[in-house]
Design a protein around this motif. Structure first.
Motif, PDB file in Angstrom:
ATOM      1  N   SER A 173       6.466 -12.725  36.068  1.00 53.87           N
ATOM      2  CA  SER A 173       5.332 -12.118  36.313  1.00 53.87           C
ATOM      3  C   SER A 173       5.412 -10.693  36.023  1.00 53.87           C
TER       4      SER A 173
ATOM      5  N   ALA B 117      -4.641  -6.414  38.428  1.00 51.12           N
ATOM      6  CA  ALA B 117      -5.758  -7.362  38.365  1.00 51.12           C
ATOM      7  C   ALA B 117      -5.920  -8.555  37.229  1.00 51.12           C
TER       8      ALA B 117
ATOM      9  N   SER C 210      -3.411  -9.040  35.223  1.00 50.68           N
ATOM     10  CA  SER C 210      -2.254  -9.702  34.791  1.00 50.68           C
ATOM     11  C   SER C 210      -2.492 -10.853  35.390  1.00 50.68           C
ATOM     12  N   GLY C 211      -3.075 -11.406  36.337  1.00 53.41           N
ATOM     13  CA  GLY C 211      -3.189 -12.708  36.881  1.00 53.41           C
ATOM     14  C   GLY C 211      -1.819 -12.924  37.845  1.00 53.41           C
ATOM     15  N   LYS C 212      -0.933 -12.753  37.543  1.00 50.42           N
ATOM     16  CA  LYS C 212       0.431 -12.741  38.244  1.00 50.42           C
ATOM     17  C   LYS C 212       1.241 -11.487  38.625  1.00 50.42           C
TER      18      LYS C 212
ATOM     19  N   GLN D 278      -5.886  -8.966  48.482  1.00 49.11           N
ATOM     20  CA  GLN D 278      -5.972  -9.556  47.026  1.00 49.11           C
ATOM     21  C   GLN D 278      -5.123 -10.628  46.786  1.00 49.11           C
TER      22      GLN D 278
ATOM     23  N   GLU E 267      -4.251 -12.310  44.257  1.00 45.65           N
ATOM     24  CA  GLU E 267      -3.605 -12.254  43.002  1.00 45.65           C
ATOM     25  C   GLU E 267      -2.306 -11.495  43.079  1.00 45.65           C
TER      26      GLU E 267
ATOM     27  N   LYS F 168       1.323 -10.280  44.828  1.00 47.65           N
ATOM     28  CA  LYS F 168       2.236 -10.031  45.918  1.00 47.65           C
ATOM     29  C   LYS F 168       2.714  -8.685  46.197  1.00 47.65           C
TER      30      LYS F 168
END
Length: 99
Positions: free
Chosen positions: A6, A28, A30-32, A52, A54, A56
Protein backbone atom coordinates in the motif's frame (compact mmCIF):
# COMPACT_ATOMS: atom_id res chain seq x y z
CA UNK A 1 3.59 -8.30 10.86
CA UNK A 2 2.36 -9.27 7.40
CA UNK A 3 0.97 -6.39 5.37
CA UNK A 4 -0.11 -6.07 1.79
CA UNK A 5 1.42 -3.48 -0.49
CA UNK A 6 0.00 0.00 0.00
CA UNK A 7 0.99 3.64 -0.07
CA UNK A 8 2.84 4.88 2.99
CA UNK A 9 2.67 8.50 4.11
CA UNK A 10 4.81 10.20 6.77
CA UNK A 11 2.94 13.27 7.97
CA UNK A 12 4.81 15.69 10.22
CA UNK A 13 2.86 18.88 9.43
CA UNK A 14 -0.03 20.23 11.57
CA UNK A 15 -3.66 20.05 10.38
CA UNK A 16 -4.01 23.50 8.80
CA UNK A 17 -0.85 23.19 6.71
CA UNK A 18 -1.21 23.14 2.93
CA UNK A 19 1.19 20.18 2.88
CA UNK A 20 -1.12 18.29 5.24
CA UNK A 21 -4.09 18.95 2.99
CA UNK A 22 -2.15 17.65 -0.02
CA UNK A 23 -1.04 14.57 1.93
CA UNK A 24 -4.57 13.68 2.98
CA UNK A 25 -5.93 14.20 -0.55
CA UNK A 26 -3.29 11.88 -1.97
CA UNK A 27 -3.93 9.34 0.78
CA UNK A 28 -7.67 9.40 0.07
CA UNK A 29 -7.02 8.80 -3.64
CA UNK A 30 -4.67 5.93 -2.81
CA UNK A 31 -7.39 3.60 -1.58
CA UNK A 32 -4.91 1.76 0.66
CA UNK A 33 -2.98 4.27 2.72
CA UNK A 34 -0.98 3.88 5.87
CA UNK A 35 -0.33 7.22 7.51
CA UNK A 36 2.47 7.59 10.02
CA UNK A 37 2.04 10.64 12.26
CA UNK A 38 5.13 12.18 13.82
CA UNK A 39 6.09 15.60 15.14
CA UNK A 40 3.25 18.09 14.76
CA UNK A 41 1.48 15.54 12.57
CA UNK A 42 0.07 13.91 15.71
CA UNK A 43 -2.26 16.92 16.04
CA UNK A 44 -4.30 15.32 13.24
CA UNK A 45 -5.63 12.93 15.88
CA UNK A 46 -7.58 15.90 17.26
CA UNK A 47 -9.33 16.29 13.90
CA UNK A 48 -10.75 12.76 13.68
CA UNK A 49 -8.36 11.43 11.03
CA UNK A 50 -8.64 7.92 12.47
CA UNK A 51 -12.32 7.82 11.49
CA UNK A 52 -11.37 7.69 7.80
CA UNK A 53 -11.99 4.03 6.86
CA UNK A 54 -9.45 4.03 4.02
CA UNK A 55 -6.58 5.02 6.33
CA UNK A 56 -4.55 2.93 8.75
CA UNK A 57 -3.03 5.33 11.25
CA UNK A 58 0.23 4.89 13.18
CA UNK A 59 1.55 7.46 15.66
CA UNK A 60 4.86 8.12 17.38
CA UNK A 61 4.53 7.47 21.12
CA UNK A 62 7.13 10.09 22.10
CA UNK A 63 5.44 12.80 20.02
CA UNK A 64 2.03 11.98 21.49
CA UNK A 65 3.44 12.20 25.01
CA UNK A 66 5.30 15.46 24.29
CA UNK A 67 2.04 17.07 23.11
CA UNK A 68 -0.22 15.40 25.70
CA UNK A 69 -2.39 13.81 22.99
CA UNK A 70 -4.17 10.50 23.49
CA UNK A 71 -4.64 8.15 20.58
CA UNK A 72 -7.97 6.46 19.95
CA UNK A 73 -8.55 2.74 19.61
CA UNK A 74 -8.12 2.81 15.83
CA UNK A 75 -4.61 4.26 16.06
CA UNK A 76 -1.55 2.06 16.44
CA UNK A 77 0.93 3.75 18.77
CA UNK A 78 4.45 2.58 18.02
CA UNK A 79 7.15 2.43 20.69
CA UNK A 80 9.91 2.14 18.07
CA UNK A 81 8.26 4.41 15.50
CA UNK A 82 11.10 5.03 13.06
CA UNK A 83 12.28 1.41 12.96
CA UNK A 84 8.74 0.23 12.22
CA UNK A 85 8.25 3.00 9.65
CA UNK A 86 11.47 2.14 7.78
CA UNK A 87 10.63 -1.58 7.86
CA UNK A 88 7.21 -0.83 6.37
CA UNK A 89 8.74 1.35 3.64
CA UNK A 90 11.33 -1.28 2.75
CA UNK A 91 9.09 -4.34 2.79
CA UNK A 92 5.46 -3.37 2.19
CA UNK A 93 5.39 -0.04 0.40
CA UNK A 94 3.95 0.49 -3.06
CA UNK A 95 4.70 4.25 -2.94
CA UNK A 96 6.16 6.38 -0.17
CA UNK A 97 5.39 10.03 0.51
CA UNK A 98 6.66 12.45 3.15
CA UNK A 99 4.99 15.68 4.20
Amino acid sequence: MKKEQSDVFLLTKPPLSLRSELCLKLAACSGKARIYLAGDGVYHLLTGIEEQPEFKIYACKEDLEARAIRAGDKVTVLDDFYTDFIEDIMEHCRHGHTF
